[in-house]
Scaffold this active site. Structure first.
Site, PDB file in Angstrom:
ATOM      1  N   HIS A   1      72.194 -31.340 -80.544  1.00 22.22           N
ATOM      2  CA  HIS A   1      71.320 -30.394 -81.251  1.00 22.22           C
ATOM      3  C   HIS A   1      71.743 -28.944 -81.115  1.00 22.22           C
ATOM      4  O   HIS A   1      71.015 -28.059 -81.550  1.00 22.22           O
ATOM      5  CB  HIS A   1      69.879 -30.493 -80.736  1.00 22.22           C
ATOM      6  CG  HIS A   1      69.226 -31.805 -80.987  1.00 22.22           C
ATOM      7  ND1 HIS A   1      68.459 -32.058 -82.100  1.00 22.22           N
ATOM      8  CD2 HIS A   1      69.233 -32.951 -80.276  1.00 22.22           C
ATOM      9  CE1 HIS A   1      68.007 -33.299 -82.051  1.00 22.22           C
ATOM     10  NE2 HIS A   1      68.467 -33.864 -80.958  1.00 22.22           N
TER      11      HIS A   1
ATOM     12  N   THR B   1      64.170 -27.156 -88.735  1.00 24.31           N
ATOM     13  CA  THR B   1      63.274 -28.125 -89.384  1.00 24.31           C
ATOM     14  C   THR B   1      62.079 -27.378 -89.968  1.00 24.31           C
ATOM     15  O   THR B   1      61.499 -27.824 -90.954  1.00 24.31           O
ATOM     16  CB  THR B   1      62.789 -29.203 -88.387  1.00 24.31           C
ATOM     17  OG1 THR B   1      62.425 -28.549 -87.170  1.00 24.31           O
ATOM     18  CG2 THR B   1      63.871 -30.217 -88.117  1.00 24.31           C
TER      19      THR B   1
ATOM     20  N   LYS C   1      59.887 -27.554 -93.699  1.00 23.20           N
ATOM     21  CA  LYS C   1      58.423 -27.586 -93.865  1.00 23.20           C
ATOM     22  C   LYS C   1      57.986 -26.504 -94.851  1.00 23.20           C
ATOM     23  O   LYS C   1      57.129 -26.737 -95.708  1.00 23.20           O
ATOM     24  CB  LYS C   1      57.742 -27.382 -92.510  1.00 23.20           C
ATOM     25  CG  LYS C   1      58.038 -28.510 -91.527  1.00 23.20           C
ATOM     26  CD  LYS C   1      57.618 -28.177 -90.095  1.00 23.20           C
ATOM     27  CE  LYS C   1      58.256 -29.170 -89.126  1.00 23.20           C
ATOM     28  NZ  LYS C   1      58.183 -28.740 -87.718  1.00 23.20           N
TER      29      LYS C   1
ATOM     30  N   LYS D   1      59.071 -19.589 -84.967  1.00 27.41           N
ATOM     31  CA  LYS D   1      60.056 -20.407 -84.251  1.00 27.41           C
ATOM     32  C   LYS D   1      60.189 -19.810 -82.862  1.00 27.41           C
ATOM     33  O   LYS D   1      59.633 -18.739 -82.588  1.00 27.41           O
ATOM     34  CB  LYS D   1      61.416 -20.397 -84.961  1.00 27.41           C
ATOM     35  CG  LYS D   1      61.866 -18.983 -85.378  1.00 27.41           C
ATOM     36  CD  LYS D   1      63.179 -18.998 -86.127  1.00 27.41           C
ATOM     37  CE  LYS D   1      63.062 -19.305 -87.597  1.00 27.41           C
ATOM     38  NZ  LYS D   1      63.520 -20.613 -87.982  1.00 27.41           N
ATOM     39  N   ARG D   2      60.930 -20.480 -81.963  1.00 26.55           N
ATOM     40  CA  ARG D   2      61.161 -19.871 -80.657  1.00 26.55           C
ATOM     41  C   ARG D   2      61.831 -18.502 -80.842  1.00 26.55           C
ATOM     42  O   ARG D   2      62.570 -18.284 -81.810  1.00 26.55           O
ATOM     43  CB  ARG D   2      62.052 -20.788 -79.796  1.00 26.55           C
ATOM     44  CG  ARG D   2      61.314 -22.007 -79.272  1.00 26.55           C
ATOM     45  CD  ARG D   2      60.217 -21.631 -78.302  1.00 26.55           C
ATOM     46  NE  ARG D   2      60.758 -21.211 -77.033  1.00 26.55           N
ATOM     47  CZ  ARG D   2      60.623 -21.874 -75.889  1.00 26.55           C
ATOM     48  NH1 ARG D   2      59.928 -23.000 -75.830  1.00 26.55           N
ATOM     49  NH2 ARG D   2      61.149 -21.429 -74.771  1.00 26.55           N
TER      50      ARG D   2
ATOM     51  N   LYS E   1      68.310 -16.286 -83.497  1.00 28.58           N
ATOM     52  CA  LYS E   1      67.402 -16.479 -84.638  1.00 28.58           C
ATOM     53  C   LYS E   1      67.052 -15.144 -85.303  1.00 28.58           C
ATOM     54  O   LYS E   1      66.469 -15.102 -86.363  1.00 28.58           O
ATOM     55  CB  LYS E   1      66.144 -17.210 -84.182  1.00 28.58           C
ATOM     56  CG  LYS E   1      66.419 -18.636 -83.679  1.00 28.58           C
ATOM     57  CD  LYS E   1      65.148 -19.343 -83.271  1.00 28.58           C
ATOM     58  CE  LYS E   1      65.375 -20.648 -82.552  1.00 28.58           C
ATOM     59  NZ  LYS E   1      65.540 -21.797 -83.467  1.00 28.58           N
TER      60      LYS E   1
HETATM   61  C1  F58 Z   1      66.934 -27.512 -81.929  1.00 29.49           C
HETATM   62  N1  F58 Z   1      67.239 -27.504 -80.529  1.00 29.49           N
HETATM   63  C2  F58 Z   1      67.933 -26.714 -82.741  1.00 29.49           C
HETATM   64  N2  F58 Z   1      66.618 -27.489 -78.303  1.00 29.49           N
HETATM   65  O1  F58 Z   1      67.999 -25.388 -82.261  1.00 29.49           O
HETATM   66  C3  F58 Z   1      67.468 -26.725 -84.199  1.00 29.49           C
HETATM   67  O2  F58 Z   1      68.414 -26.083 -85.006  1.00 29.49           O
HETATM   68  C4  F58 Z   1      67.299 -28.164 -84.660  1.00 29.49           C
HETATM   69  O3  F58 Z   1      66.718 -28.203 -85.920  1.00 29.49           O
HETATM   70  C5  F58 Z   1      66.405 -28.933 -83.704  1.00 29.49           C
HETATM   71  O4  F58 Z   1      66.901 -28.849 -82.384  1.00 29.49           O
HETATM   72  C6  F58 Z   1      66.277 -30.400 -84.070  1.00 29.49           C
HETATM   73  O5  F58 Z   1      67.530 -30.965 -84.264  1.00 29.49           O
HETATM   74  C7  F58 Z   1      66.240 -27.446 -79.620  1.00 29.49           C
HETATM   75  O6  F58 Z   1      65.069 -27.382 -79.965  1.00 29.49           O
HETATM   76  C8  F58 Z   1      65.773 -27.398 -77.248  1.00 29.49           C
HETATM   77  O7  F58 Z   1      64.623 -27.040 -77.388  1.00 29.49           O
HETATM   78  C9  F58 Z   1      66.334 -27.766 -75.880  1.00 29.49           C
HETATM   79  C10 F58 Z   1      65.218 -27.936 -74.863  1.00 29.49           C
HETATM   80  C11 F58 Z   1      65.761 -28.263 -73.491  1.00 29.49           C
HETATM   81  C12 F58 Z   1      66.787 -27.290 -72.990  1.00 29.49           C
HETATM   82  C13 F58 Z   1      67.871 -27.062 -74.002  1.00 29.49           C
HETATM   83  C14 F58 Z   1      67.341 -26.748 -75.410  1.00 29.49           C
END
Ligand code: F58
Length: 795
Positions: free
Chosen positions: A352, A640, A644, A532-533, A538
């Site tokens: 991811h 994602t 939405k 988003k985060r 971002k």
């Molecule tokens: C996200 N990753 C990507 N990681 O940033 C986003 O582009 C993508 O759409 C999504 O995954 C789904 O595929 C993400 O959310 C984390 O939150 C991890 C949590 C644990 C530590 C490392 C990052």
């Protein structure tokens, strides 16, 4: 709808649960009591399809998918389950008939936030789609006592407080204490009768809690199995009797810490021992459970891949490779080479992120201490790989005294996938170039998707109603049917109805924003949303800088024909991420100054409601006019949220990053506000050490904004508060905020021009919905089923 369910029968069930499960009489029941009673009544209707699905899977000896994920960002369950069962409107009627406010009851449910962001929410969408498609599956995860922290703002700064979703009884889960496994840590490895045996120094018990996940129309239901940790020995009575109370409860303490909290780190890797223990705890319990289930009806472990597919959601459960080898060899006596063959046919790995700071690596010292047997197995896997795939230089798992989890997951999987077309290409070419060259067919793409049941049908009732009126029912589980809206997009009447649905959502949001933030906004303004985060890549910073530039321009010429805008931000920062927290502070400071400016008035407002979560997304996204997807190209794996917004009729302003590329392809370039450098241009641009200075010098609006920040215009109480921000844009602008600023600013002007022309705008908006069918997670799951899991629907 379940056969025979009527308003009367549902009311009787609610009242029965109120009396006999909650033990309250209707005259004295609180909102919480009513919610519990309704939840149990709805839950009863899930149990029937759940049994039926489980029984069929056993009877037909079907292959099961096991999704291993450290995160599930579930949100609220009640309304989602009710709508999938076709009971939502009936439930509303029953509850209102009993004199209780249905919306308040729904909002009384805590938002289950067992995840950080996109990765966790994707897992939740996948669970729902697997149930809808009748793909027999289990989701495995951890039952965190505290999910993602709650966010508050104090003087504009983010403050974290613990989240307590489990403080009240969770009506959706069933405790399964009989499904329990011992998980070990530390200790040493002994040789007994020529076999290596791990003797752990610590043990805990993993105990299962099952939540049924029901699909559309209740045709199938799967299980989300979350583990909690219990002490293997309750406490040491001898020590307790000696008066050593603290030591006597040591086993309890160890167990308690394992599932205490979700690690709140988004896209950074923390490297903490407890995190490794959590990862192993989840994975080992899941694998023991999977093998027990398989061995119940099968003898030959060599045929495991015919019945079992295990998907690793990022590297967090990548210890599944060595753990499966350990269980097969040490516990079941399979020889190593055969175990490798089985494991690699069973396992799949989804990546991811490309961000180097997010890639998990453990020091061999820490890893060998916590999991000594697995350290040995990993070294053996490394030498097996070196032997089997000889190559000129080292490509493998252990390097520079570190265990690299990405390489481990890659080597142990038959398929590795990225989450958008662009991302998968980069996984191949820049993340694992050598391994991909050795295994050319291993990396595949599965572009993410989102469940249209929650993200359109449930969260946007006005639009869902219009869609059903226009093309009939059934689109919820066949989202490509939204294309049937296309001919209607040319009709003024349809566009008016589309605009009216959006307006209804905006009016509702306006009231909510007033309650939450005290800011009064007009539903006639363009609602421009970035949720988003908070992360540098971002580029929320670019958005707030552009907001300031826009404010400045309005002040220069207040009487010009401005399109009124509301800038809406939402999102949390990792607690230790200083730069992201500074951006949060800046957004709040900017909002304070702009919202109080009488010269600007309704032409521009900035709102940032605290504690963005799934439930808030369900309110904001249907009311959005514009979707901000502005990451530095090459950094957002997919996104994602972007999907939405598209589904809910909000065109994107965005870069060619992640799934934005595919969104633009689907919706057409004329319905997407594209700006910014491509991945290749970003790499090229960085070669110029003065890229930021050149960009700033070329843009008067950006110079003005940075000047205002440096002078303390937004922080009069602390004029040098944003000197760090300004300095970073000038001198350390890794994410190229300055270099993309002018193009972004121009694209925003293009948005205004489009919004001024309602026929043009609503055409764009409606095409976004009509062409969003591709982004259903049903499509994604079908892709995994065919290309990775080799499994079939039971429906
Ligand atoms: C996200 N990753 C990507 N990681 O940033 C986003 O582009 C993508 O759409 C999504 O995954 C789904 O595929 C993400 O959310 C984390 O939150 C991890 C949590 C644990 C530590 C490392 C990052």
């Amino acid at each position: 709808m379940p056969p025979g369910a009527t308003v009367d029968s549902l009311r009787a069930e609610v009242l029965r649960h109120l009396s006999f499960t909650i033990a309250k009489d209707p005259g004295h029941a609180s909102l919480h009591d009513w919610r519990m009673a309704l939840s149990y009544a709805i839950r009863d209707h899930i149990v029937t399809p759940w049994y039926a699905s489980t029984r069929r899977t056993w009877d037909e000896d079907r292959k099961r998918v096991y999704y291993l994920s450290m995160e599930y960002l579930i949100g609220r369950v009640l309304e989602d389950a009710a709508i999938n069962l076709g009971l939502r409107d009936m439930a509303r009627e029953v509850i209102e008939g009993l004199g209780v406010d249905f919306n308040a009851l729904v909002e009384d449910e805590p938002d289950a936030a067992l995840g950080n962001g996109g990765l966790g929410r994707l897992a939740a969408c996948f669970m729902e789609s697997m149930a809808t498609l009748g793909c027999p599956a289990y989701g495995y995860g951890l039952r965190y006592e505290h999910g993602l922290f709650r966010q508050r703002f104090e003087g504009g700064r983010q403050v974290e407080t613990p989240e307590d979703w489990l403080v009240t009884t969770n009506p959706w889960e069933f405790d399964r204490p009989e499904s329990a496994y011992t998980v070990g840590f530390k200790g040493h490895v002994e040789s007994r009768d020529g076999r290596d045996v791990w003797v752990p120094g610590e043990t805990v018990t993993a105990s299962a809690h099952d939540t049924p996940v029901v699909g559309w129309q209740g045709r199938w239901a799967n299980t989300l199995r979350l583990w909690s940790a219990k002490p293997t020995t309750l406490f040491d009575l001898e020590r307790f009797n000696r008066g050593d109370y603290a030591a006597a409860t040591e086993p309890e303490q160890l167990a308690r810490t394992i599932c205490r909290v979700l690690y709140p780190d988004d896209t950074t890797y923390a490297g903490k021992e407890l995190r490794l223990k959590q990862e192993f705890f989840l994975t080992s319990a899941a694998l023991q459970d999977i093998l027990r289930r398989y061995c119940y009806t099968h003898k030959d472990l060599g045929r495991l891949p015919e019945r079992v597919a295990i998907q690793m959601n990022d590297t967090h459960p990548a210890i599944a490779g060595p753990e499966l080898i350990r269980l097969l060899t040490d516990k079941h006596g399979v020889d190593f080479d055969a175990a490798m063959d089985v494991a690699r046919k069973v396992l799949g790995f989804t990546n991811h992120t490309l961000l180097p700071e997010a890639l998990e690596r453990w020091s061999t010292y820490l890893f060998g201490n916590v999991l000594p047997r697995h350290m040995q197995i990993i070294e053996r896997i490394d030498s097996w790989h070196r032997r089997t795939y000889p190559r000129p230089h080292f490509v493998g798992i252990v390097k520079h005294h570190e265990v690299r989890m990405g390489e481990l997951a890659f080597i142990m999987s038959h398929k590795v996938n990225g989450v958008s077309a662009l991302h998968s290409k980069l996984v191949k070419s820049s993340l694992f170039p050598e391994l991909s060259a050795l295994h050319p067919d291993r990396v595949v793409n599965q572009t993410n998707g989102v469940t249209p049941r929650r993200w359109l049908n449930l969260c946007n009732r006005p639009l869902a109603g219009l869609i059903t009126e226009t093309i009939g029912d059934g689109w919820q589980a066949d989202l490509d049917r939204l294309h049937e809206l296309e001919p209607h997009v040319e009709e003024a009447g349809f566009r008016d109805a589309f605009a009216a649905a959006k307006r209804a959502n905006k009016v509702a949001l306006t009231g909510w924003i007033k309650d939450r933030t005290g800011v009064v906004v007009s539903p006639d303004a363009l609602f421009d949303v970035q949720v988003k985060r908070i992360h540098e890549y971002k580029r929320q910073l670019m958005n707030v800088l552009q907001t300031i530039a826009h404010w400045h321009a309005i002040r220069q010429d207040p009487q010009a024909d401005w399109v009124p805008r509301v800038k809406i931000f939402g999102g949390k920062s990792a607690p230790g991420y200083f730069v992201a927290k500074e951006i949060i502070h800046l957004i709040n400071d900017t909002a304070r100054v702009i919202n109080a400016d009488p010269v600007v008035g309704d032409r521009l407002k900035v709102v940032y409601p605290a504690n963005y979560n799934v439930s808030m997304a369900e309110k904001l996204i249907p009311a959005a006019d514009l979707s901000e997807q502005i990451s530095t190209a090459g950094k957002e794996a997919s996104g994602t949220g972007n999907m939405k917004f598209m589904m809910n009729g909000a065109p994107t302003i965005g870069t060619l990053d992640g799934a934005n590329v595919e969104i633009r392809e689907q919706v057409g370039a004329e319905n997407f506000f594209l700006f910014g450098m491509t991945t290749e241009q970003v790499a090229e641009r960085r070669k110029d050490p003065d890229h930021a200075r050149h960009a700033i010098e070329a843009s008067q609006p950006l110079q003005d904004v940075l000047q205002m920040l440096a002078e303390g215009r937004f922080s009069p109480d602390h004029p040098d508060r944003y000197h760090g921000v300004v300095d970073r844009v000038w001198h350390h602008d890794y994410f190229l905020v300055a270099s993309d600023f002018a193009a972004y600013h121009a694209a925003q002007a293009e948005v205004d021009a489009a919004y001024r022309d309602p026929a043009r705008w609503w055409r764009m908006a409606a095409f976004n919905t009509a062409r969003s069918g591709f982004f259903s997670s049903d499509r994604t799951i079908r892709g995994y089923m065919q290309e990775i899991w080799s499994t079939e629907s039971a429906l």
